[in-house]
Design a protein around this motif. Sequence first.
Motif, PDB file in Angstrom:
ATOM      1  N   ILE A 166     -58.484  21.867  -4.594  1.00 13.81           N
ATOM      2  CA  ILE A 166     -57.969  22.721  -3.527  1.00 13.81           C
ATOM      3  C   ILE A 166     -58.398  22.280  -2.129  1.00 13.81           C
ATOM      4  N   GLU A 167     -59.260  21.282  -2.046  1.00 16.62           N
ATOM      5  CA  GLU A 167     -59.822  20.837  -0.769  1.00 16.62           C
ATOM      6  C   GLU A 167     -58.784  20.619   0.340  1.00 16.62           C
ATOM      7  N   PRO A 168     -57.625  20.025   0.063  1.00 18.36           N
ATOM      8  CA  PRO A 168     -56.669  19.786   1.153  1.00 18.36           C
ATOM      9  C   PRO A 168     -55.938  21.025   1.668  1.00 18.36           C
ATOM     10  N   TYR A 169     -56.116  22.178   1.033  1.00 17.73           N
ATOM     11  CA  TYR A 169     -55.294  23.344   1.336  1.00 17.73           C
ATOM     12  C   TYR A 169     -56.135  24.491   1.900  1.00 17.73           C
ATOM     13  N   ASP A 170     -55.914  24.805   3.175  1.00 16.90           N
ATOM     14  CA  ASP A 170     -56.696  25.831   3.857  1.00 16.90           C
ATOM     15  C   ASP A 170     -56.519  27.225   3.257  1.00 16.90           C
ATOM     16  N   HIS A 171     -55.373  27.500   2.666  1.00 17.49           N
ATOM     17  CA  HIS A 171     -55.092  28.846   2.146  1.00 17.49           C
ATOM     18  C   HIS A 171     -55.624  29.046   0.723  1.00 17.49           C
ATOM     19  N   PHE A 172     -56.257  28.023   0.162  1.00 22.19           N
ATOM     20  CA  PHE A 172     -56.892  28.127  -1.157  1.00 22.19           C
ATOM     21  C   PHE A 172     -58.405  28.143  -0.985  1.00 22.19           C
ATOM     22  N   LYS A 173     -59.062  29.024  -1.727  1.00 21.69           N
ATOM     23  CA  LYS A 173     -60.524  29.153  -1.700  1.00 21.69           C
ATOM     24  C   LYS A 173     -61.040  29.184  -3.135  1.00 21.69           C
ATOM     25  N   VAL A 174     -62.353  29.068  -3.290  1.00 19.65           N
ATOM     26  CA  VAL A 174     -62.991  29.209  -4.598  1.00 19.65           C
ATOM     27  C   VAL A 174     -63.677  30.568  -4.648  1.00 19.65           C
ATOM     28  N   GLU A 175     -63.497  31.267  -5.748  1.00 19.92           N
ATOM     29  CA  GLU A 175     -64.182  32.541  -5.983  1.00 19.92           C
ATOM     30  C   GLU A 175     -65.186  32.307  -7.109  1.00 19.92           C
ATOM     31  N   LYS A 176     -66.482  32.421  -6.800  1.00 16.77           N
ATOM     32  CA  LYS A 176     -67.552  32.104  -7.759  1.00 16.77           C
ATOM     33  C   LYS A 176     -68.134  33.331  -8.457  1.00 16.77           C
ATOM     34  N   ILE A 177     -67.529  34.484  -8.316  1.00 19.64           N
ATOM     35  CA  ILE A 177     -68.122  35.722  -8.828  1.00 19.64           C
ATOM     36  C   ILE A 177     -68.415  35.668 -10.327  1.00 19.64           C
ATOM     37  N   GLU A 178     -67.551  35.057 -11.110  1.00 20.90           N
ATOM     38  CA  GLU A 178     -67.793  35.043 -12.562  1.00 20.90           C
ATOM     39  C   GLU A 178     -68.992  34.170 -12.913  1.00 20.90           C
ATOM     40  N   PHE A 179     -69.257  33.144 -12.121  1.00 20.87           N
ATOM     41  CA  PHE A 179     -70.474  32.351 -12.325  1.00 20.87           C
ATOM     42  C   PHE A 179     -71.695  33.187 -11.971  1.00 20.87           C
ATOM     43  N   GLU A 180     -71.596  33.963 -10.880  1.00 18.95           N
ATOM     44  CA  GLU A 180     -72.699  34.825 -10.462  1.00 18.95           C
ATOM     45  C   GLU A 180     -72.999  35.882 -11.518  1.00 18.95           C
ATOM     46  N   LEU A 181     -71.939  36.485 -12.067  1.00 21.42           N
ATOM     47  CA  LEU A 181     -72.117  37.537 -13.067  1.00 21.42           C
ATOM     48  C   LEU A 181     -72.618  36.965 -14.395  1.00 21.42           C
ATOM     49  N   GLY A 182     -72.200  35.737 -14.713  1.00 20.79           N
ATOM     50  CA  GLY A 182     -72.639  35.068 -15.942  1.00 20.79           C
ATOM     51  C   GLY A 182     -72.066  35.714 -17.196  1.00 20.79           C
ATOM     52  N   GLY A 183     -72.338  35.102 -18.336  1.00 20.54           N
ATOM     53  CA  GLY A 183     -71.878  35.632 -19.615  1.00 20.54           C
ATOM     54  C   GLY A 183     -70.384  35.506 -19.799  1.00 20.54           C
ATOM     55  N   VAL A 184     -69.866  36.227 -20.787  1.00 24.68           N
ATOM     56  CA  VAL A 184     -68.435  36.208 -21.062  1.00 24.68           C
ATOM     57  C   VAL A 184     -67.709  36.891 -19.904  1.00 24.68           C
ATOM     58  N   SER A 185     -66.650  36.259 -19.428  1.00 22.87           N
ATOM     59  CA  SER A 185     -65.900  36.765 -18.278  1.00 22.87           C
ATOM     60  C   SER A 185     -64.737  37.645 -18.712  1.00 22.87           C
ATOM     61  N   TYR A 186     -64.848  38.931 -18.455  1.00 27.23           N
ATOM     62  CA  TYR A 186     -63.740  39.845 -18.686  1.00 27.23           C
ATOM     63  C   TYR A 186     -63.169  40.227 -17.322  1.00 27.23           C
ATOM     64  N   THR A 187     -61.878  40.087 -17.167  1.00 26.27           N
ATOM     65  CA  THR A 187     -61.226  40.340 -15.892  1.00 26.27           C
ATOM     66  C   THR A 187     -61.541  41.741 -15.370  1.00 26.27           C
ATOM     67  N   TYR A 188     -61.583  42.721 -16.255  1.00 28.85           N
ATOM     68  CA  TYR A 188     -61.845  44.092 -15.819  1.00 28.85           C
ATOM     69  C   TYR A 188     -63.179  44.185 -15.077  1.00 28.85           C
ATOM     70  N   HIS A 189     -64.259  43.686 -15.682  1.00 36.00           N
ATOM     71  CA  HIS A 189     -65.590  43.756 -15.048  1.00 36.00           C
ATOM     72  C   HIS A 189     -65.608  43.000 -13.724  1.00 36.00           C
ATOM     73  N   THR A 190     -64.984  41.830 -13.723  1.00 36.69           N
ATOM     74  CA  THR A 190     -64.957  41.017 -12.512  1.00 36.69           C
ATOM     75  C   THR A 190     -64.242  41.739 -11.383  1.00 36.69           C
ATOM     76  N   MET A 191     -63.079  42.308 -11.692  1.00 31.77           N
ATOM     77  CA  MET A 191     -62.293  42.939 -10.634  1.00 31.77           C
ATOM     78  C   MET A 191     -62.917  44.246 -10.153  1.00 31.77           C
ATOM     79  N   VAL A 192     -63.604  44.973 -11.028  1.00 28.97           N
ATOM     80  CA  VAL A 192     -64.349  46.151 -10.583  1.00 28.97           C
ATOM     81  C   VAL A 192     -65.371  45.721  -9.530  1.00 28.97           C
TER      82      VAL A 192
END
Length: 190
Positions: free
Chosen positions: A64-90
């Motif tokens: 995504i480096e060449p594209y200003d409108h794209f970013k990285v969201e690291k929240i699931e790495f921060e939360l760790g463990g199995v990633s469930y969309t519900y927990h992440t989005m809450v």
Amino acid sequence: MKKVGILGGTFNPPHIGHLIMANEAFDALQLDEVRFMPNAIAPHKQFVDDASMENRLRMVELAIEPYDHFKVEKIEFELGGVSYTYHTMVELCKREPDVQFYFIIGGDMIDSLHTWYKIDELVKLIQFVGLKRPGTQSSSTYDVKMVEAPELDLSSTLIRKRIKTGGTLKFLLPDSVEAYIRKEGLYGAQ
């Protein structure tokens, strides 16, 4: 209110299909940005030849480096463990109450939405955005805002197979991602 697209996945590896999906949703819905959100541990996918979390994150950054409108969201790495969309989005909604989140999914995920963890609660938090994918029905009883986009039958599985067999990767993933895969020897790359 800020409008943010979220494209989650294993990104094992990220490829041109991911970039096209994100860009089509960005344009069609006039989003402020799209965040690529790699899973820590996906609840439904695990492979013997998985790249590490750090490798997958770095590949997304490169893609995504060449594209200003794209970013990285690291929240699931921060939360760790199995990633469930519900927990992440809450958690994301708590951190950013002034943002409307649009969760971008392909046809295969649209078809299986009824199996998602706490789906009835999740649809109250976010707007799902769907893009058709060849070989899927791309339909759900849940509210999914469909975006017209080129249908591309490309998967990370295909790319991993190509890497193992020495097949071409040209036009399937960004050159920077291919170079990183080869440098790190990921997926059996030589």
